[in-house]
Write a protein that holds these residues in place. Structure first.
Motif: not given
Length: 466
Positions: A78-95, A97-106
């Motif tokens: 819902t937050i990242l909704y866009d009817q025309d574009e494809t959305m990607y995200f990732s949240v990474r911690g201090p070290d 590590q991927v907390l959420a989202g796509d692991p390949g998105l650095a």
């Protein structure tokens, strides 16, 4: 031989001169406008992307000593909704590590700013990404990326809707300039046709109505040239006519004298005829000289420079030249008013021509058999800022109406016609010379109606030595 390429018309040259710089300026302006529009459009999309990253980072919280994203996948969509574009995200911690989202998105390497934008390649696509570096209360990174289809479409539409009106305006400007230039140069085409279709003998003025001062000035200059050509051609025709007319009499006389001599066998008759032929040749030569002098005088109106001249000295010298001839003719030739310097504004050759022609005319036509003591007097008289030079004889004179005609070229007095000598050009030369020196000529009868007087009024000037 190859034909040289035809030069462009004036309309084409003007259009090229005006439209080429306008086109270049239009291209430069379009490039600048598109760059500015692209910058602000990119800035708007990047700002929206950054807002999404901040919204995600607001939901990253420590829990049981670890950072977690307290959003469900549905809430993230819902937050990242866009009817025309494809959305990607990732949240990474201090070290890392991927907390959420796509692991390949650095995330981008942290280089100082709180957020950084970049164009990246991910999943076989070119994405626009933003990396948000958050250090409070625990360090973590949020990366949000999206495809660029919508922003590219916006830029294409922006270019299309900005270029199309400008192209239309440029076309309208071209049509308007072409019509206006054609209208403004139309008088030039009319002038060209007027000059191209007229005969070589037609020197009448051309129309000078024009749409600009430059074209009007061109027409006036052409008319001035035509006037000068007309005067020159008329002077040449008049000169040729004078030569043909005036040489007919002396040449006919020379032929008659030669035929008369050939009809006799006596050497003395031959000698008399040869002397007469020599005299006729002298008169014919003098006539040609006068005709040439008249032509030169007509052409000397421009560039003539007047200077202070001693009129008394000029009169004295000229009278001395005619003394012998006057003595042989039994004429009392004298001068008055030359006992003191008198300076006038004149030109030496023209002043000498005036004196020579006046004295010569007086000696030719001022001698009358009814006058016991023929006399010719040259007088100089100064009155204020004017100096009058007069030549008077006591001969037969001329009626007033004939005196007016005598100043015209080729007009002889009654005495000259009876004598059969001269060209009738002397006084015409005098009038022409006087006019060139800004002097005035007047003819009148002498005292008691005997003889006649020719007066030339000059402008008095100061002596150069004073």
């Amino acid at each position: 031989m190859t034909e040289a390429p035809r030069p462009p018309s004036l309309v084409q040259r003007l259009l090229r001169t005006v439209l080429l710089p306008l086109g270049l300026m239009w291209v430069a302006g379009t490039v600048v406008s598109f760059a500015v529009a692209q910058y602000f459009a990119q800035h708007a999309f990047d700002r929206s992307l950054l807002d999404d990253a901040y919204l995600l980072s607001a939901h990253v919280r420590p829990e049981h000593g670890q950072l977690t994203l307290d959003l469900t996948p549905k809430e993230v969509n819902t937050i990242l909704y866009d009817q025309d574009e494809t959305m990607y995200f990732s949240v990474r911690g201090p070290d890392g590590q991927v907390l959420a989202g796509d692991p390949g998105l650095a995330p981008n390497a942290h280089s100082g700013p709180a957020y950084e934008f970049a164009d990246i390649a991910f999943a076989g696509k070119i994405l626009r990404s933003v990396t948000l570096h958050n250090g409070l209360p625990a360090r973590f990174d949020v990366v949000v990326a999206q495809t660029t289809n919508e922003r590219n479409a916006v830029l294409r539409e922006l270019m299309f809707y900005s270029l199309l009106p400008q192209i239309a305006l440029l076309a309208l400007l071209w049509a308007w300039l072409r019509r206006s230039i054609r209208r403004d140069v139309q008088p030039l085409s009319t002038l060209q046709k007027a000059l191209g279709n007229r005969s070589s003998e037609d020197l009448s003025p051309v129309p000078t109505e024009a749409s600009t001062r430059d074209l009007q000035a061109l027409g006036l200059a052409i008319n001035a040239l035509l006037q000068r050509l007309d005067r020159s051609i008329r002077a040449q025709k008049e000169f040729a006519g004078n030569v043909a007319h005036e040489l007919r009499t002396p040449l006919a006389g020379i032929r008659a004298l030669a035929e008369y001599g050939l009809g006799h066998a006596e050497p003395e008759v031959w000698r008399q005829q040869l002397v007469a032929i020599a005299g006729s040749e002298v008169r014919a030569t003098s006539l040609v000289d006068r005709l040439l002098a008249m032509a030169v005088a007509a052409e000397a109106e421009s560039g003539l420079r007047l200077q202070p001249l001693a009129l008394d000295a000029a009169v004295r010298d000229c009278v001395l030249r005619f003394i012998r001839r006057a003595d042989e003719a039994g004429v009392d030739l004298g001068a008055r008013g030359i006992d003191q310097p008198v300076w006038v504004a004149a030109e030496p050759t023209l002043l000498d021509g005036i004196l020579t022609n006046l004295i010569d005319n007086a000696l030719r036509y001022g001698v009358s058999a009814s006058v016991a003591e023929p006399a010719v007097t040259v007088a100089v008289e100064q009155a204020g800022d004017e100096v009058r030079l007069s030549v008077q004889d006591n001969g037969p004179g001329a009626p007033h109406e004939q005196q007016v005609e005598l100043a015209d070229r080729g007009t002889q007095g009654e005495a000259g016609q009876l004598l059969g000598q001269g060209a009738g050009l002397g006084l015409a030369l005098v009038a022409q010379y006087a006019r060139l020196m800004n002097a005035r000529m007047a003819l009148r009868s002498g005292e008691d109606g005997r003889g006649w007087v020719c007066e030339i009024t000059f402008r008095a000037v100061a002596s150069p030595a004073s």
